[in-house]
Design a protein around this motif. Structure first.
Motif, PDB file in Angstrom:
ATOM      1  N   ASN A  92       0.924  -1.170  -0.026  1.00 36.12           N
ATOM      2  CA  ASN A  92       0.043  -0.054   0.189  1.00 36.12           C
ATOM      3  C   ASN A  92       0.827   1.110   0.174  1.00 36.12           C
ATOM      4  OD1 ASN A  92      -2.576  -1.404   0.342  1.00 36.12           O
ATOM      5  ND2 ASN A  92      -1.763  -2.100   2.440  1.00 36.12           N
ATOM      6  N   CYS A  93       0.493   2.499  -0.635  1.00 33.63           N
ATOM      7  CA  CYS A  93       1.297   3.532  -0.529  1.00 33.63           C
ATOM      8  C   CYS A  93       1.748   3.941   0.577  1.00 33.63           C
ATOM      9  CB  CYS A  93       0.298   4.744  -0.963  1.00 33.63           C
ATOM     10  SG  CYS A  93      -0.423   4.586  -2.617  1.00 33.63           S
ATOM     11  N   SER A  94       0.797   3.666   1.937  1.00 37.50           N
ATOM     12  CA  SER A  94       1.511   4.193   3.195  1.00 37.50           C
ATOM     13  C   SER A  94       2.503   3.315   3.595  1.00 37.50           C
ATOM     14  CB  SER A  94       0.150   4.261   3.992  1.00 37.50           C
ATOM     15  OG  SER A  94      -0.650   2.873   3.873  1.00 37.50           O
ATOM     16  N   ASN A  95       2.759   2.364   3.354  1.00 38.31           N
ATOM     17  CA  ASN A  95       3.844   1.226   3.596  1.00 38.31           C
ATOM     18  C   ASN A  95       5.211   2.123   3.529  1.00 38.31           C
ATOM     19  OD1 ASN A  95       2.802  -1.899   2.241  1.00 38.31           O
ATOM     20  ND2 ASN A  95       2.136  -0.984   4.095  1.00 38.31           N
ATOM     21  N   CYS A  96       5.487   2.964   2.685  1.00 38.49           N
ATOM     22  CA  CYS A  96       6.605   3.709   2.627  1.00 38.49           C
ATOM     23  C   CYS A  96       6.333   5.023   3.143  1.00 38.49           C
ATOM     24  CB  CYS A  96       7.303   3.737   1.196  1.00 38.49           C
ATOM     25  SG  CYS A  96       7.492   1.883   0.962  1.00 38.49           S
ATOM     26  N   HIS A  97       5.220   5.790   2.815  1.00 36.19           N
ATOM     27  CA  HIS A  97       5.010   7.081   3.173  1.00 36.19           C
ATOM     28  C   HIS A  97       4.286   7.188   4.460  1.00 36.19           C
ATOM     29  CE1 HIS A  97       6.174   8.578  -1.013  1.00 36.19           C
ATOM     30  NE2 HIS A  97       5.463   7.591  -1.258  1.00 36.19           N
ATOM     31  N   MET A  98       4.809   6.998   5.539  1.00 34.72           N
ATOM     32  CA  MET A  98       4.330   6.873   6.876  1.00 34.72           C
ATOM     33  C   MET A  98       3.402   7.904   7.192  1.00 34.72           C
ATOM     34  SD  MET A  98       6.483   4.549   6.972  1.00 34.72           S
ATOM     35  CE  MET A  98       6.678   3.760   8.680  1.00 34.72           C
TER      36      MET A  98
HETATM   37  C1  HEC Z   1       8.125   1.040  -1.834  1.00 30.39           C
HETATM   38  C2  HEC Z   1       8.016   2.022  -1.174  1.00 30.39           C
HETATM   39  C3  HEC Z   1       6.927   2.959  -1.784  1.00 30.39           C
HETATM   40  C4  HEC Z   1       5.406   2.808  -2.030  1.00 30.39           C
HETATM   41  C5  HEC Z   1       4.726   1.559  -1.806  1.00 30.39           C
HETATM   42  C6  HEC Z   1       5.001   4.135  -2.460  1.00 30.39           C
HETATM   43  N1  HEC Z   1       6.078   5.060  -2.735  1.00 30.39           N
HETATM   44 FE1  HEC Z   1       5.728   6.889  -3.139  1.00 30.39          FE
HETATM   45  N2  HEC Z   1       7.943   7.312  -3.209  1.00 30.39           N
HETATM   46  C7  HEC Z   1       8.568   6.184  -2.565  1.00 30.39           C
HETATM   47  C8  HEC Z   1      10.073   6.986  -2.613  1.00 30.39           C
HETATM   48  C9  HEC Z   1      11.257   6.103  -2.214  1.00 30.39           C
HETATM   49  C10 HEC Z   1       9.863   8.169  -3.213  1.00 30.39           C
HETATM   50  C11 HEC Z   1      11.114   9.334  -3.635  1.00 30.39           C
HETATM   51  C12 HEC Z   1      11.416   8.942  -5.064  1.00 30.39           C
HETATM   52  C13 HEC Z   1      12.815   8.792  -5.327  1.00 30.39           C
HETATM   53  O1  HEC Z   1      13.634   9.750  -4.633  1.00 30.39           O
HETATM   54  O2  HEC Z   1      13.210   8.141  -6.381  1.00 30.39           O
HETATM   55  C14 HEC Z   1       8.659   8.302  -3.258  1.00 30.39           C
HETATM   56  C15 HEC Z   1       7.913   9.487  -3.752  1.00 30.39           C
HETATM   57  C16 HEC Z   1       6.722   9.964  -4.100  1.00 30.39           C
HETATM   58  C17 HEC Z   1       6.079  11.140  -4.447  1.00 30.39           C
HETATM   59  C18 HEC Z   1       6.860  12.412  -4.463  1.00 30.39           C
HETATM   60  C19 HEC Z   1       7.316  12.911  -3.443  1.00 30.39           C
HETATM   61  C20 HEC Z   1       8.023  14.210  -3.506  1.00 30.39           C
HETATM   62  O3  HEC Z   1       8.381  14.936  -2.297  1.00 30.39           O
HETATM   63  O4  HEC Z   1       8.502  14.951  -4.422  1.00 30.39           O
HETATM   64  C21 HEC Z   1       4.815  10.878  -4.289  1.00 30.39           C
HETATM   65  C22 HEC Z   1       3.686  12.011  -4.632  1.00 30.39           C
HETATM   66  C23 HEC Z   1       4.324   9.653  -4.102  1.00 30.39           C
HETATM   67  N3  HEC Z   1       5.580   8.897  -4.061  1.00 30.39           N
HETATM   68  C24 HEC Z   1       3.150   8.858  -4.044  1.00 30.39           C
HETATM   69  C25 HEC Z   1       2.776   7.661  -3.826  1.00 30.39           C
HETATM   70  C26 HEC Z   1       1.674   6.991  -4.055  1.00 30.39           C
HETATM   71  C27 HEC Z   1       0.124   7.597  -4.326  1.00 30.39           C
HETATM   72  C28 HEC Z   1       1.822   5.687  -3.858  1.00 30.39           C
HETATM   73  C29 HEC Z   1       0.919   4.356  -3.843  1.00 30.39           C
HETATM   74  C30 HEC Z   1      -0.028   4.704  -5.227  1.00 30.39           C
HETATM   75  C31 HEC Z   1       3.196   5.344  -3.618  1.00 30.39           C
HETATM   76  N4  HEC Z   1       3.860   6.506  -3.625  1.00 30.39           N
HETATM   77  C32 HEC Z   1       3.761   4.148  -3.123  1.00 30.39           C
HETATM   78  C33 HEC Z   1       8.346   4.960  -2.134  1.00 30.39           C
HETATM   79  C34 HEC Z   1       7.223   4.465  -2.274  1.00 30.39           C
END
Ligand code: HEC
Ligand code: HEC
Length: 355
Positions: A92-98
């Motif tokens: 889920n998105c929230s697994n990484c975006h705490m």
């Molecule tokens: C496995 C971990 C993980 C998951 C799951 C994940 N993300 Fe991310 N997300 C990241 C990481 C790491 C970055 C930073 C990107 C980079 O530096 O490459 C990021 C970056 C972002 C950003 C940009 C942040 C910025 O400050 O510019 C957004 C918006 C975002 N994610 C939304 C989402 C959404 C919506 C989902 C689900 C659909 C999601 N993420 C799922 C790890 C994750």
């Protein structure tokens, strides 16, 4: 999803049908793929900063706009609830975006929203907020991103905007409800001179300052003293991570629901996701893991365990078109193991990573 997998094993001819379906999916994906995700510029954390505090979710208003915000929240914390192939793993998105995308220094949505549209020198292209969201579906969620302007991307944008704008309004003492925006405005993001912002906020922050709110992204930590080592990381993993994430990084599934997310293998993020880079994972882990008990690992341990989890097989980079080395040369000039020889085997696959 698990049901599907079991059905596949059970019936041989079904496999053929699925294989056909799969190649269709790969094809469809090839045409809609977002190009390379830009690595966020990660800067060391500044001491004693005041972070934006979004309003409580209980304050989301009734009505059509509030419903979009609520839907965005729901998708963010229960991305698995989406049907179809938008999600291709068990995350889920929230697994990484705490903390549902609200936690400072864990890439909070309230900061991200005001950083788009973002101009990218590399390909002379502007990425809107919804395009950035699509990237996370393609790579972190290993799925087929919802289309631009789709209810999913509108909802996720609305949630991000509401968190950010409510926080700014409270900080700069602007009373009242968060101004409603049209779907077209929402998905573009808030880094625009023509983006509607209450006057008090406009006076306090320039567009560029708004795009770099304290707490944005995952803060960088110092480079390790010794070159990071998956071998040492394995020991860290056993002591600090395995109890939750499992002896094979598989996470924990009960009754078809993952209460603890997989770190590698077929159910985790793919080779194109930001988290597969050792540095990005080290930044994330140092501050956030073990869950709710961050800052326990030494700098060296964070790097070593980040190397260990990323030195494993995971789903193919979706930009792959048959040439691991070519893809590695083009997109993987960073700290990662794509295309390297496997040292830790998963799923019994003994071939170069990403193959
Ligand atoms: C496995 C971990 C993980 C998951 C799951 C994940 N993300 Fe991310 N997300 C990241 C990481 C790491 C970055 C930073 C990107 C980079 O530096 O490459 C990021 C970056 C972002 C950003 C940009 C942040 C910025 O400050 O510019 C957004 C918006 C975002 N994610 C939304 C989402 C959404 C919506 C989902 C689900 C659909 C999601 N993420 C799922 C790890 C994750
Ligand atoms: C107490 C249980 C627990 C321990 C111990 C733990 N984690 Fe986690 N981890 C979680 C939970 C829960 C999440 C998802 C957080 C959420 O959804 O809010 C998570 C998320 C993650 C993620 C991002 C999501 C994914 O699946 O890729 C990574 C990477 C990660 N943990 C690595 C580690 C590492 C490395 C360690 C050891 C240093 C560790 N964790 C220790 C519970 C734990």
């Amino acid at each position: 999803m698990n049901f599907l997998k079991k059905a596949l094993v059970a019936s041989a001819w079904l496999t053929v049908v699925f294989a056909a379906l799969f190649s269709y999916v790969t094809l469809a994906q090839a045409t809609e793929l977002q190009d390379e995700q830009a690595e966020l510029v990660s800067v060391p954390k500044e001491a004693a900063r005041e972070y934006l505090q979004p309003r409580s979710l209980a304050a989301i208003p009734e009505g059509e706009f509030g419903d979009k915000v609520r839907l965005g929240y729901k998708i963010f914390v229960d991305t698995q609830g989406l049907t179809g192939n938008q999600v291709g793993n068990e995350l889920n998105c929230s697994n990484c975006h705490m903390n549902a995308g609200q936690q400072a220094n864990a890439s909070p949505l309230w900061a991200a929203y005001f950083a788009y549209p973002a101009y990218r020198k590399k390909n002379d292209k502007v990425n809107t907020y919804e395009e950035r969201l699509q990237g996370c579906f393609t790579y972190s969620m290993n799925g087929i991103a919802p289309a631009k302007g789709s209810p999913e991307l509108v909802a996720l944008s609305a949630y991000s905007y509401w968190l950010g704008m409510s926080g700014l309004m409270d900080k700069y003492q602007v009373a009242g409800a968060v101004p409603e925006l049209s779907d077209e405005e929402l998905v573009k993001g808030g880094k625009r001179a023509d983006f509607p912002v209450p006057e008090a906020i406009q006076k306090a922050l320039t567009v560029d300052q708004r795009a770099k709110l304290p707490g944005k992204g995952f803060p960088a930590i110092d480079k390790p003293k010794l070159a990071y080592s998956p071998q040492r990381g394995k020991t860290v993993y056993g002591a600090h991570c395995q109890s939750c994430h499992g002896d094979n990084g598989q996470g924990l599934e009960i009754a078809g629901v993952y209460s603890l997310p997989p770190l590698w293998g077929e159910n985790s993020f793919n080779w194109g996701a930001g988290m597969h880079r050792v540095n990005t994972a080290a930044y994330f882990i140092y501050e956030n893991m073990p869950f709710a008990k961050g800052f326990q690992l030494s700098n060296q341990e964070a790097w070593d365990v980040a190397a260990y989890i990323n030195d494993h097989q995971r789903p193919q980079d979706p930009r792959f078109k048959g040439d691991v080395q070519g893809l590695k040369d083009r997109y993987h000039k960073h700290q990662g193991y794509y295309g390297e020889q496997v040292s830790a085997t998963v799923l019994g696959v003994e071939k170069p990573k990403g193959n």
